[in-house]
Design an enzyme around this catalytic site. Sequence first.
Site, PDB file in Angstrom:
ATOM      1  N   SER A  14      -6.895   1.289  10.052  1.00 45.12           N
ATOM      2  CA  SER A  14      -7.723   1.273   9.604  1.00 45.12           C
ATOM      3  C   SER A  14      -8.629  -0.654   9.790  1.00 45.12           C
ATOM      4  CB  SER A  14      -7.034   0.914   7.404  1.00 45.12           C
ATOM      5  OG  SER A  14      -6.490   2.221   8.014  1.00 45.12           O
ATOM      6  N   GLY A  15      -7.528  -1.329   9.422  1.00 43.81           N
ATOM      7  CA  GLY A  15      -8.516  -2.658   9.083  1.00 43.81           C
ATOM      8  C   GLY A  15      -8.962  -3.071  10.241  1.00 43.81           C
ATOM      9  N   CYS A  42      -1.981   4.410   9.128  1.00 44.28           N
ATOM     10  CA  CYS A  42      -2.333   5.293   8.206  1.00 44.28           C
ATOM     11  C   CYS A  42      -2.680   7.075   8.527  1.00 44.28           C
ATOM     12  CB  CYS A  42      -3.600   4.662   7.803  1.00 44.28           C
ATOM     13  SG  CYS A  42      -4.170   5.685   6.503  1.00 44.28           S
ATOM     14  N   CYS A  47      -0.096   6.979   6.346  1.00 43.38           N
ATOM     15  CA  CYS A  47      -0.396   7.820   5.009  1.00 43.38           C
ATOM     16  C   CYS A  47      -0.927   9.480   5.189  1.00 43.38           C
ATOM     17  CB  CYS A  47      -1.276   6.777   4.399  1.00 43.38           C
ATOM     18  SG  CYS A  47      -1.003   5.243   4.554  1.00 43.38           S
ATOM     19  N   LYS A  50       1.795  11.995   6.129  1.00 41.07           N
ATOM     20  CA  LYS A  50       2.835  11.699   5.350  1.00 41.07           C
ATOM     21  C   LYS A  50       2.472  13.173   3.736  1.00 41.07           C
ATOM     22  CE  LYS A  50       2.608   9.456   2.148  1.00 41.07           C
ATOM     23  NZ  LYS A  50       2.170   8.636   1.587  1.00 41.07           N
ATOM     24  N   TYR A 177       9.531   2.808  -0.892  1.00 44.10           N
ATOM     25  CA  TYR A 177       7.620   3.433  -0.052  1.00 44.10           C
ATOM     26  C   TYR A 177       8.254   4.933   0.218  1.00 44.10           C
ATOM     27  CZ  TYR A 177       4.000   0.685  -2.911  1.00 44.10           C
ATOM     28  OH  TYR A 177       3.384  -0.212  -3.185  1.00 44.10           O
ATOM     29  N   GLU A 181       9.258   8.227  -0.935  1.00 45.52           N
ATOM     30  CA  GLU A 181       8.534   9.554  -0.609  1.00 45.52           C
ATOM     31  C   GLU A 181       9.000  10.489   0.665  1.00 45.52           C
ATOM     32  OE1 GLU A 181       5.421   7.602   0.370  1.00 45.52           O
ATOM     33  OE2 GLU A 181       4.986   7.502  -1.289  1.00 45.52           O
ATOM     34  N   HIS A 438      -8.691  17.431 -23.923  1.00 44.62           N
ATOM     35  CA  HIS A 438      -7.394  18.540 -24.229  1.00 44.62           C
ATOM     36  C   HIS A 438      -7.322  20.285 -23.804  1.00 44.62           C
ATOM     37  CE1 HIS A 438      -4.181  19.296 -26.432  1.00 44.62           C
ATOM     38  NE2 HIS A 438      -4.638  20.399 -26.813  1.00 44.62           N
ATOM     39  N   GLU A 443      -4.643  12.836 -21.822  1.00 39.10           N
ATOM     40  CA  GLU A 443      -4.794  11.755 -22.737  1.00 39.10           C
ATOM     41  C   GLU A 443      -3.862  11.435 -23.611  1.00 39.10           C
ATOM     42  OE1 GLU A 443      -4.956  15.517 -26.322  1.00 39.10           O
ATOM     43  OE2 GLU A 443      -4.166  17.071 -24.799  1.00 39.10           O
TER      44      GLU A 443
END
Length: 462
Positions: A14-15, A42, A47, A50, A177, A181, A438, A443
């Site tokens: 990604s980077g 990722c 990610c 997953k 994490y 997960e 609502h 809320e």
Amino acid sequence: MSEQFDLVVIGGGSGGVRAARMAAGYGAKVCVIEEYRLGGTCVIRGCVPKKLFVYASRFHDLFQIAPDYGWSVDASFDWPTLLANKDREIARLEGIYGDLLAGAGVDVRADRGVIEGPNAVRLQNADEVITTRRILVATGGRPVKPGIKGAELGITSNEAFHLEQLPKSILIEGGGYVAVEFASVFVGMGVDTTLTTLIYRRNLVLRGFDDDLRQELETCVRGRGLKVRYESTIVGLNEMPAGVGVDFSDGEHLEFGAVMFATGRAPNVDGLGLETCGVILTPSGAIEVDEYSQSTCPTIYAVGDVTGRAALTPVAIREGAAFAETVYNANPTTVDHSMIPTAVFTEPEAGTVGLNEDQAVELHRDIDVYIARFRPMINTLTDRQDRMMFKLITLRDGGRVLGCHIIGNGAAEMIQLLAIPLGMGASKADFDRAIAVHPTAAEELVTFKAPSHTYRNGERVA
Ligand code: NDP
């Protein structure tokens, strides 16, 4: 001497890909070297697959409560179908990454890059050296296993995405994490939870998160059948005919279908040749960089997990973009690592942004804490007892919102949106001005009246 490239990026995750595309867009001649598959952790083994597993695991809970809503469901789960569909989607995304780079005019080399000097990178398989004005290291990280006897018998998240069969039972070690997960995913997929599913060396998972969030998540996941073994570790693994034998630190021995280590990740720096250029590493083995992602060698930069700043995809993307902006668009740009929203994709989800309660008291001394816990509406026709939690931490008497922590369905989506007002410095009064939607769970965030408790001068007073 004129170099072949303005920028060589090592690592097509990604980077690295974001930095490469932007730099090319600003006119730089760019090469990306990737030794495995474009997309990085990722997309290929993190990610994205997953989250697809998380979606699959959630049908379990829906089917369970479906009869209370009048539906009869005769459901069964087929692991190979999920794997094949997931692999097809990952291949599609990998292709898109390749197309994006090609479209940006970036030269992509499927090889391993090894730095040979401040302006030279060797393509190891092609046995060719390319020259470049700058190098960006975006090699990410990899899962690490504890150094115990038989560790090779345990899998990591890398292999969990490709298991030929769904194990009958699984033991996952870790409290971060990845551990929670995957434990949640495997429970949803129907692995046998009679034995322990999660083992953690301390006494509550997700260290570093807000304590109420940790407690509430624990109650929820236990309620869903997940067994947790605390203050214990795996000290050895043994091969067994139908799985893996586990020796625990308290002397007990049990057998599982599979054992997975989710005991953290290490920056990918080994064999990169960083030492040839005097690149200094942090004590945890990550590349030390300044606020502009520049390492101690002026031509070498680094972004993402390999820098050990915050091992999250969106952060790596921001760092990659800031690097390109700074170096190729004459626009010095830094990344603010102080208010990063994040979510844990368990069932139910956890979402968090800003300070936890301990940090807020420590930093600000006078704070108000608002907490709401309740059974979400979807549970009211069922006997499910899991609750949602909304927690808001503010400066005293309606002041700035310092942190928000949510447990429940949709927490990840909610926390993404909450990152906007928190980043803008919104106050409790700003939240109060918003009209509730609502009936929703969120809320609660705009209808809090009195604090659950407060701190004055660092002391809890009510
Ligand atoms: P973490 O560092 O978050 O957690 C590692 C866990 O393993 C900790 O609970 C740690 O315990 C435990 N541990 C470490 N060493 C040992 C050992 N030798 N024996 C027993 N237990 C051990 O790593 P993860 O792999 O879970 O995640 C890595 C990073 O990936 C995360 O920090 C996160 O940034 C990112 N990520 C983000 C996700 C998301 O955004 N949803 C999903 C997955 C990963 P202790 O607490 O005592 O240190």
